[in-house]
Scaffold this motif. Structure first.
Motif, PDB file in Angstrom:
ATOM      1  N   ASN A   1       0.817  -1.216   0.000  1.00  0.00           N
ATOM      2  CA  ASN A   1       0.000   0.000   0.000  1.00  0.00           C
ATOM      3  C   ASN A   1       0.851   1.266   0.000  1.00  0.00           C
ATOM      4  OD1 ASN A   1      -2.411  -1.401  -0.090  1.00  0.00           O
ATOM      5  ND2 ASN A   1      -2.677  -1.428   2.130  1.00  0.00           N
ATOM      6  N   LEU A   2       2.079   1.190   0.504  1.00  0.00           N
ATOM      7  CA  LEU A   2       2.973   2.347   0.422  1.00  0.00           C
ATOM      8  C   LEU A   2       3.257   2.719  -1.029  1.00  0.00           C
ATOM      9  CD1 LEU A   2       5.606   1.614   3.234  1.00  0.00           C
ATOM     10  CD2 LEU A   2       4.159   3.637   3.077  1.00  0.00           C
ATOM     11  N   ARG A   3       3.290   1.711  -1.888  1.00  0.00           N
ATOM     12  CA  ARG A   3       3.545   1.964  -3.307  1.00  0.00           C
ATOM     13  C   ARG A   3       2.283   2.417  -4.044  1.00  0.00           C
ATOM     14  NH1 ARG A   3       6.594  -3.842  -3.878  1.00  0.00           N
ATOM     15  NH2 ARG A   3       8.581  -3.258  -2.891  1.00  0.00           N
ATOM     16  N   ARG A   4       1.137   1.980  -3.561  1.00  0.00           N
ATOM     17  CA  ARG A   4      -0.112   2.255  -4.280  1.00  0.00           C
ATOM     18  C   ARG A   4      -0.773   3.560  -3.843  1.00  0.00           C
ATOM     19  NH1 ARG A   4      -3.855  -2.817  -3.672  1.00  0.00           N
ATOM     20  NH2 ARG A   4      -5.115  -1.597  -5.131  1.00  0.00           N
ATOM     21  N   TYR A   5      -0.723   3.842  -2.557  1.00  0.00           N
ATOM     22  CA  TYR A   5      -1.429   5.010  -2.016  1.00  0.00           C
ATOM     23  C   TYR A   5      -0.412   5.983  -1.436  1.00  0.00           C
ATOM     24  CZ  TYR A   5      -5.188   1.597  -2.314  1.00  0.00           C
ATOM     25  OH  TYR A   5      -6.064   0.648  -2.752  1.00  0.00           O
ATOM     26  N   LYS A   6       0.137   6.805  -2.312  1.00  0.00           N
ATOM     27  CA  LYS A   6       1.273   7.631  -1.897  1.00  0.00           C
ATOM     28  C   LYS A   6       0.880   8.933  -1.229  1.00  0.00           C
ATOM     29  CE  LYS A   6       4.292   5.533  -5.292  1.00  0.00           C
ATOM     30  NZ  LYS A   6       5.257   5.734  -6.399  1.00  0.00           N
ATOM     31  N   ARG A   7      -0.384   9.275  -1.252  1.00  0.00           N
ATOM     32  CA  ARG A   7      -0.801  10.515  -0.602  1.00  0.00           C
ATOM     33  C   ARG A   7      -1.724  10.293   0.584  1.00  0.00           C
ATOM     34  NH1 ARG A   7      -1.156  15.557  -4.825  1.00  0.00           N
ATOM     35  NH2 ARG A   7       0.903  15.230  -5.750  1.00  0.00           N
ATOM     36  N   LEU A   8      -1.916   9.047   0.926  1.00  0.00           N
ATOM     37  CA  LEU A   8      -2.642   8.767   2.168  1.00  0.00           C
ATOM     38  C   LEU A   8      -1.727   9.094   3.342  1.00  0.00           C
ATOM     39  CD1 LEU A   8      -4.476   5.342   1.665  1.00  0.00           C
ATOM     40  CD2 LEU A   8      -5.515   7.584   1.894  1.00  0.00           C
ATOM     41  N   SER A   9      -2.310   9.575   4.415  1.00  0.00           N
ATOM     42  CA  SER A   9      -1.507   9.766   5.626  1.00  0.00           C
ATOM     43  C   SER A   9      -1.079   8.393   6.129  1.00  0.00           C
ATOM     44  CB  SER A   9      -2.317  10.493   6.699  1.00  0.00           C
ATOM     45  OG  SER A   9      -3.355   9.656   7.186  1.00  0.00           O
ATOM     46  N   LEU A  10       0.014   8.363   6.885  1.00  0.00           N
ATOM     47  CA  LEU A  10       0.524   7.082   7.375  1.00  0.00           C
ATOM     48  C   LEU A  10      -0.504   6.389   8.259  1.00  0.00           C
ATOM     49  CD1 LEU A  10       2.842   5.111   7.456  1.00  0.00           C
ATOM     50  CD2 LEU A  10       3.837   6.395   9.355  1.00  0.00           C
ATOM     51  N   GLU A  11      -1.224   7.146   9.055  1.00  0.00           N
ATOM     52  CA  GLU A  11      -2.241   6.548   9.930  1.00  0.00           C
ATOM     53  C   GLU A  11      -3.339   5.887   9.117  1.00  0.00           C
ATOM     54  OE1 GLU A  11      -5.513   7.989  13.287  1.00  0.00           O
ATOM     55  OE2 GLU A  11      -3.635   9.097  13.043  1.00  0.00           O
ATOM     56  N   GLU A  12      -3.814   6.566   8.074  1.00  0.00           N
ATOM     57  CA  GLU A  12      -4.855   5.990   7.221  1.00  0.00           C
ATOM     58  C   GLU A  12      -4.348   4.759   6.486  1.00  0.00           C
ATOM     59  OE1 GLU A  12      -7.490   9.885   5.924  1.00  0.00           O
ATOM     60  OE2 GLU A  12      -5.567   9.512   4.925  1.00  0.00           O
ATOM     61  N   LEU A  13      -3.103   4.812   6.026  1.00  0.00           N
ATOM     62  CA  LEU A  13      -2.552   3.689   5.286  1.00  0.00           C
ATOM     63  C   LEU A  13      -2.403   2.454   6.175  1.00  0.00           C
ATOM     64  CD1 LEU A  13       0.099   3.803   2.577  1.00  0.00           C
ATOM     65  CD2 LEU A  13       0.467   2.215   4.474  1.00  0.00           C
ATOM     66  N   LEU A  14      -1.965   2.652   7.408  1.00  0.00           N
ATOM     67  CA  LEU A  14      -1.827   1.520   8.330  1.00  0.00           C
ATOM     68  C   LEU A  14      -3.186   0.928   8.671  1.00  0.00           C
ATOM     69  CD1 LEU A  14       0.922   2.890  10.752  1.00  0.00           C
ATOM     70  CD2 LEU A  14       1.210   1.273   8.880  1.00  0.00           C
ATOM     71  N   ASP A  15      -4.176   1.773   8.918  1.00  0.00           N
ATOM     72  CA  ASP A  15      -5.525   1.280   9.188  1.00  0.00           C
ATOM     73  C   ASP A  15      -6.055   0.478   8.008  1.00  0.00           C
ATOM     74  OD1 ASP A  15      -6.001   2.115  11.785  1.00  0.00           O
ATOM     75  OD2 ASP A  15      -6.729   4.082  11.195  1.00  0.00           O
ATOM     76  N   LYS A  16      -5.845   0.981   6.818  1.00  0.00           N
ATOM     77  CA  LYS A  16      -6.322   0.307   5.606  1.00  0.00           C
ATOM     78  C   LYS A  16      -5.659  -1.055   5.460  1.00  0.00           C
ATOM     79  CE  LYS A  16      -6.766   0.910   0.611  1.00  0.00           C
ATOM     80  NZ  LYS A  16      -8.234   0.648   0.642  1.00  0.00           N
ATOM     81  N   SER A  17      -4.358  -1.114   5.705  1.00  0.00           N
ATOM     82  CA  SER A  17      -3.621  -2.371   5.558  1.00  0.00           C
ATOM     83  C   SER A  17      -4.099  -3.414   6.557  1.00  0.00           C
ATOM     84  CB  SER A  17      -2.120  -2.112   5.745  1.00  0.00           C
ATOM     85  OG  SER A  17      -1.644  -1.171   4.803  1.00  0.00           O
ATOM     86  N   ILE A  18      -4.305  -3.011   7.807  1.00  0.00           N
ATOM     87  CA  ILE A  18      -4.774  -3.964   8.824  1.00  0.00           C
ATOM     88  C   ILE A  18      -6.171  -4.453   8.504  1.00  0.00           C
ATOM     89  CG2 ILE A  18      -5.340  -4.250  11.267  1.00  0.00           C
ATOM     90  CD1 ILE A  18      -3.181  -2.221  11.910  1.00  0.00           C
ATOM     91  N   ASN A  19      -7.050  -3.542   8.065  1.00  0.00           N
ATOM     92  CA  ASN A  19      -8.408  -3.946   7.708  1.00  0.00           C
ATOM     93  C   ASN A  19      -8.420  -4.928   6.543  1.00  0.00           C
ATOM     94  OD1 ASN A  19     -10.702  -2.516   9.247  1.00  0.00           O
ATOM     95  ND2 ASN A  19      -9.258  -0.855   8.903  1.00  0.00           N
TER      96      ASN A  19
END
Length: 313
Positions: free
Chosen positions: A218-236
């Motif tokens: 997801n770091l490669r795919r969603y480069k403008r998401l905040s880190l908090e949002e990206l981590l939540d998305k990955s865990i979900n």
């Protein structure tokens, strides 16, 4: 198969908000585990203390524990523990090490056999000398330490250094809490317990790597998401898999705990606790730690936004 899914495929839980509770909880319980280890200590089994373990079964009804203690007391064997083991007819006897040499321990076995010639069947005998017990303790400690070191290098090589540090902290926390469980409940700490700790390390690491791998994608795919949002998305996105794996493993372990007999109950109980703690730490500890270490914040400075449905499909 949808009827068997415990967690929907699409969830939107805000796990990172819980870090204000998960960090203090993990820190406090880890410190308590260390305090318990240093003050109460572990109930080391024959493997680590040395001595003799004998399992008897009465052939004429329930075993008379007081009579067995009285008989063993007359043999002048030092510290002797007698307890019911499984059913009322089964008895477990622990006798302290009798000094240097395996012959001294074998003499203990022969003395006990001579004292219980009638009415009892000898089902199991284990003898460990002091020297062997010391070597086993050293080997067990070395095994756990080597596993943690190899884990750090593997994660560092495969991901970034932040992932390696997060995985080691998470795994070490799981180990401390498991040791705390042994200290609180005074479960027998034997070689099987070392095996349980190593198995818990592997399970916890596997859960953590699955989450970390999705975070990296997801770091490669969603480069403008905040880190908090990206981590939540990955865990979900990995929550359904994590839950199903944990629940199916626990079902097998509970069956072993209730049906496997008293010999493996300490091992299985540690495994059950480790699975629960490992699942918790991979969600509420491993990922939030990446926020503390400012995981690649520069990656979000790039102009191209890949959060569009066409690119993220």
């Amino acid at each position: 198969m949808k009827l068997l899914r415990l967690v929907p495929e699409q969830t939107n839980f805000r796990f990172m908000h819980w870090r204000v509770l998960s960090f203090p909880f993990s820190g406090i319980t880890a410190v308590l585990s260390v305090v318990l280890f240093l003050t109460v200590g572990l109930n080391y089994g024959i493997d680590f203390k040395g001595g003799t373990l004998i399992e008897l079964q009465s052939t004429s009804g329930p075993a008379n524990l007081s009579e067995i203690r009285r008989t063993l007391g007359g043999l002048d064997l030092g510290d002797v523990q007698v307890q019911e083991f499984g059913s009322p007819t089964e008895v477990l006897i622990r006798i302290e090490s009798q000094g240097e040499g395996e012959s001294a321990q074998q003499d203990v076995v022969e003395s006990v056999r001579g004292a219980f010639t009638d009415g009892y069947e000898f089902r199991r005998t284990e003898v460990v000398g002091p020297r062997v017990s010391g070597e086993l303790a050293y080997a067990g400690t070395l095994a756990v330490g080597s596993a943690l070191l190899m884990i750090m290098f593997y994660i560092w090589f495969r991901f970034e250094w932040q992932f390696a540090v997060g995985a080691i902290i998470t795994t070490f926390n799981d180990i401390l809490l498991t040791v705390g469980l042994f200290a609180v409940l005074q479960l027998d700490f034997t070689l099987s317990s070392i095996a349980a700790v190593l198995t818990i390390i592997g399970y916890s690491l596997n859960d953590t790597v699955v989450v970390y791998d999705r975070i990296r994608e997801n770091l490669r795919r969603y480069k403008r998401l905040s880190l908090e949002e990206l981590l939540d998305k990955s865990i979900n996105e990995t929550l359904s898999r994590t839950t199903m794996t944990s629940v199916t493993t626990l079902l097998a372990l509970f069956a072993l705990y209730f049906l496997g007999g008293e010999v493996i109950q300490s091992f299985v109980l540690a495994m059950i606790f480790g699975i629960v703690i490992g699942t918790y730490s991979s969600i509420f500890l491993a990922s939030p730690l990446l926020m503390l270490m400012k995981l690649r914040t520069s990656v979000f400075d790039k102009k191209d936004d890949e959060t569009s449905p066409a690119k993220s499909a």
